[in-house]
Each structure stands twice: as C-alpha cells, then as structure tokens.
Design a protein around this motif. Structure first.
Motif: not given
Ligand code: FAD
Length: 525
Positions: A11-17, A41-51, A203-205, A354-356, A358-360, A367-369
C-alpha cells in the motif's frame, strides 16, 4: 496445505512502494502475485533526492546500467557531502565516500593529527575526493572507468557474479546518486509493472483484521476488497496499516534530534554556466540546516529546522534570504517530519517500509538507504504463512539497530560541533539526549580517533572513517596524537600524503567534468 506466501499487497506508491515492488518483482521472478495500491488523491512526499553510496547495489540487483536509468531520472553523481558552517570557525569540510589509507597499521587521519601544519585541512590531506568535488569532476572517465582502481577491479570481477547485498559489501563505493524522486518512482513503476506487478489506483479506506490481530484484507474506496498473505505498509508518515490499524507504537527521537520541520523548494539551475557539483551541500543556519541537491537541470533545496526555535514564517524568510535571487518565484512546500521509528516495523503479517517504518532528518541521506535495508532484510527473513516469530524478531532487531545507529551518528553531528552561537546551536550542546553508549565513545574519541573496533558494531551503514571525518570537521579533536606514532618513523606517512596529493591533482586534471560526462550519457542513451 501449501504454506508458501503467494500474494503480497503493497500500500503506497512513493519511493518506498515502488522500490519495494521493483525489488520483489525481480527477487521472486514470476512466483509471487504482487499488487500495489496507490492513491491519486494523497500525494507522495516528493523529496528524498540524495542517496547513500550503497544505492548502487539496488540498481545492480535490478540489472540496470547507469545509462538506462540516470538520464530518465535527471540523475547526477554524488561523491561527498559538503558541510558548510558546521563549526565555530565556519570552515567547510567534505564527508566523502572514501575510506582512509592505512600507514604502518594506522589510519592516515591519526598521522595527520601528528604531522599537520596550520594550512593542511584534514579532508584534502587524507582523501582524493575533496579536490575532485572542488573541480566538479565526474567519478568516471568517458570510457566508463571509475577513478578508484579498487572499485573498478571489483566492478570487473562482479560482471559475471552474484550481486552483492548490503551485509556482505566489502568495498566503499566512491559515489552515490542524486535523482528526481518523482521520475525515479515512475521509472521503477514501469520496471515493476513490466515484471507483472498489478497496480490499483484507489484510496484505502479500511483495514480488516482477523481475530489474531493480523490483516485479512484492505478495502479500497472504488475497487473494494483486496486480500493477500503479506501486507507491506508504504503509506509514508501516516503509517496507515502499521500504526493506525495495528496500533504499533512509534518511538520519537525528538529528545536527541531537535529538527522536526522542513521547507522544500525546487530551484532552476544554469548547468552550462555553473557546472554540476558532484556532492550534496548541507549548510548550517540559525535553527537547523539547508540541503542543496544538484540534479541534471535543476536543484532541490530545503531548510530542515526545529520549530521550538523558529516559526514557520521566520524559517521561510531566513531560507529565502540564504537562497537569494535563485528562489524568486519558487514555491515553498512546508513539511512536518515524524522523526523516530516504530517499536517494531514488522507486526504479524504486516511490514512497514519507508517513512511508515522510521525516519531521521536527511542530514546523511539515509531515508532511501533505510528503504533498501528494509527490503533486503525482508527478502533474507522471508517467511512462509506461519509467520515464524523468531524471524520477525530478528528482522525487527536489525531494523531498530540500523535506525538507532544512524540516530546516534546524527546526534554526534550536533553535539560534537563547537558551534554554539544561537539558541538552537546552544541547545544541541546542553539540552539534547545523548545515549550512554555514544557518550562513552565520545570520551574515548578525545584520546584517539574512531576505528572499526570502537564504533557501534550493529550494522547501520556507517564505518569508522565517517565518524572520524565528522569529528575532525566539527572540531571535536583528540587532544594529542597517538603516542606510539612518535616511536615509528614517519617516512611512509610522508610518502602517502604526497601520493594522495599527486593523485588528486592528476585526477582533477584528467577526469571529465560531471556536466560533460552527463551530457555524454544523455546523448548516448
Ligand atoms: P510517501 O512518499 O509519503 O508515499 C506514501 C504513499 O502512500 C503515496 O503514494 C500515497 O498516495 C500512499 N497512500 C497514503 N495513504 C494512502 C491510502 N489511504 N490509500 C492509498 N494510498 C495511500 N531520503 C533520502 O534518502 N535522501 C534525502 O535527501 C531525503 N530528503 C528528505 C527530505 C525531507 C524533508 C523528508 C521528509 C524526507 C526525505 N527523505 C530523504 C526521505 C524520503 O523522502 C523517503 O524515504 C522516501 O521518499 C519514501 O517515502 P515513502 O514512499 O515512504 O512515503
């Protein structure tokens, strides 16, 4: 009855998913049904660009060459982090992806302490990379050869061999990457779907639990019920499955790491005019620090700050002032960060990645590591339908050790710095929680620099040279050099320092610039 796990729901299509989906689709080939649910509807965090440098193993595992993915993700090379204004003298230093040479059994850093002269900066004296960074060099020649001979030898040997995983990596890769997070997620999505991963955009509800507390199914708003054997929570800071449905507690690190918010921005960059830095910059400001991540075509930047010391508005004002004209007309994205980790990242039949999980703060780009580490550990602990408790416990220990290890390493970045000019920087000396283990090590490191026997022994990605670099850069120096070095002739050390200098000059004169190398990669892809 067949006991093997047959279906995985992510569940989730950000970098982690998408990293998880891509990796598992490769690891299991066609023997697993993998479904990924992402919300439109729910956007990804969209940062996380250095590894971190181990990310290369991830792309190697997927069987991807740099020429296949880097141009599609606006990727650049990263050989170091440049720390600016982190010490009281405001002298910058590099934390490179490079180990120390040893001379007569001692790291060159110990010899540097003994032989240093006023003008000899430790990073330029002990490593090749700082000079390559100053000259904006690519780590590769146009023929693909990496500047570091030891790594090139390994790359040659690896060609027909089983790929490495984090736990048995023997060399230090000399670089990591910067990339556009959204483009990378899209690239990995295509990769995973091409290998049979099913995508549901919805959306997972609701999360349906069984009597034993494990997850039975999830309910998506339009699609309805989705069931599976194993559920992977990649829902970001919301921890939809692990924290909300399974009620797993989250352990905050706020007593050790004060920064809890970030302001992110994308700014244009004129690569032809200014070139492309092959490093991330971390510049300390009044109440935190600013990252600058150069991509091919733009830069990502952000102010990570502590809301206890500066308001959102004042932070944005300070950030914009720091960026100057470059930030005019650029939109600022305010992000609240959840710093810490779950008590357990694997509970019953649910694993958070992923962020779910742990994160520092992203000071060392971990984060990506953490995602890569979580996926690799999951594969090596992969259960059957009985979900053996010992496997789960072992996985949770490995994840907790890794994240806690990085927490302590980052705590050192603040606590060991001699900068104390603002309320925030003063608090990092007097008010933060420093673990007893770290305190004890810091006492030892006043007498000698860290080595691999006296740093945290749990795997957390960092080796002793990283600790040593940070202490020297932050001005947390041993009071004297090792007495034994007075009893050893220093002529070998003199030769090694000369060799480092000559090699750095040679490489700076012969390697292509990162800008030229990436243009070449883009044109030939
Ligand atoms: P998200 O990107 O938040 O994705 C969550 C996904 O879950 C989304 O697709 C969303 O649509 C989905 N979702 C949520 N709820 C539902 C629902 N109910 N139903 C269906 N889908 C749902 N890491 C690095 O390695 N280097 C960096 O330089 C770095 N910089 C960062 C800077 C900041 C400020 C932050 C906050 C983080 C940074 N990170 C960095 C960490 C990195 O961004 C994350 O580890 C990485 O993007 C993974 O995010 P994620 O996929 O876990 O979460």
């Amino acid at each position: 009855m067949l006991k093997n796990i047959e279906s995985i729901v992510i569940v989730g299509g950000g970098t982690a998913g998408w990293m998880t989906a891509a990796y598992l689709s490769k690891a299991f080939k066609k023997n697993m049904q993998i479904t990924l649910v992402e919300s439109s509807n729910l956007t990804t965090i969209g940062v996380g660009e250095a590894t971190f440098s181990t990310i290369k193993l991830f792309f190697d595992f997927l069987g991807l060459q740099e020429s296949e993915w880097m141009p599609k993700c606006q990727a650049t090379y990263k050989m170091a982090i440049k720390f600016v204004n982190w010490n009281a003298q405001r002298r910058h230093f590099y934390h490179p992806f490079q180990r120390y040479e040893a001379v007569d059994g001692f790291d060159v850093s110990e010899w540097w302490l003994k032989m240093k002269k006023e003008q000899d900066a430790f990073d330029y004296s002990c490593f090749l990379i700082p000079m390559l960074c100053d000259h904006q060099k690519s780590p590769r020649y146009f023929n693909g050869q990496v500047f570091d001979d030891k790594v090139q030898k390994l790359f040659n040997q690896e060609e027909n061999q089983e790929k490495n995983v984090l736990s048995n990596l023997k060399v230090q890769y000399p670089y990591a990457y910067h990339f556009d997070a959204k483009l990378l997620a899209q690239f990995l999505k295509d990769y995973a779907m091409h290998r049979g991963v099913k995508l549901i955009v919805d959306d997972v509800v609701e999360v349906g639990l069984r009597e034993d507390g494990s997850i039975d199914c999830i309910q998506a708003k339009n699609y309805g019920e989705i069931s599976g054997d194993l559920f992977i929570d990649c829902t970001g800071f919301s921890g939809l499955l692990i924290n909300q449905a399974l009620d797993e507690p989250f352990i905050s690190f706020s007593e050790s790491l004060l920064c809890d918010h970030a302001i992110a921005m994308q700014i244009p960059s004129d690569m032809a005019k200014h070139g492309i830095n092959p490093y991330t910059t971390a510049t300390a400001l009044s109440s935190g620090w600013v990252w600058n991540i150069p991509l091919y075509g733009r830069a990502g930047t952000g102010y990570v700050y502590s809301s206890a010391f500066i308001s959102k508005e004042a932070a944005e004002e300070e950030f914009r002032k720091h960026l100057g004209e470059a930030a005019d007309n650029c939109k600022a994205l305010h992000i609240k960060m959840r710093i810490g980790r779950n008590r357990n990242s694997w509970v019953k039949n649910c694993v958070a990645i992923g962020l779910s999980s742990g994160f520092v703060e992203p000071l060392e780009s971990t984060g990506i590591f953490f995602i890569q580490h979580g996926i690799e550990e999951l594969v090596s602990h992969f259960p059957d339908k009985s979900f053996n408790e010992d496997l789960i416990r072992s996985y949770n220990q490995a994840i907790a050790n890794c994240i806690d290890g990085v927490r302590d390493f980052l705590t050192l970045h603040y606590y060991a710095s001699d900068r104390a000019d603002t309320p925030f920087w003063k608090a990092t000396k007097h008010d933060i929680l420093v673990s007893e283990e770290l305190r004890e090590r810091l006492r030892l490191w006043k007498s000698r620099l860290p080595n691999n026997k006296n740093i945290n022994q749990n795997y957390h990605g960092f080796e002793s040279y990283s600790y040593s670099v940070m202490l020297l850069g932050l001005n947390y120096m041993p009071e004297t050099s090792l007495p034994i070095l007075d009893l050893i002739d220093d002529h070998n050390a003199v030769s090694v320092f000369n060799e480092i200098k000559q090699k750095a000059e040679y490489l700076s004169a012969t390697l292509p610039s990162q800008y030229n190398y990436l243009n070449y990669l883009v044109q030939s892809s």
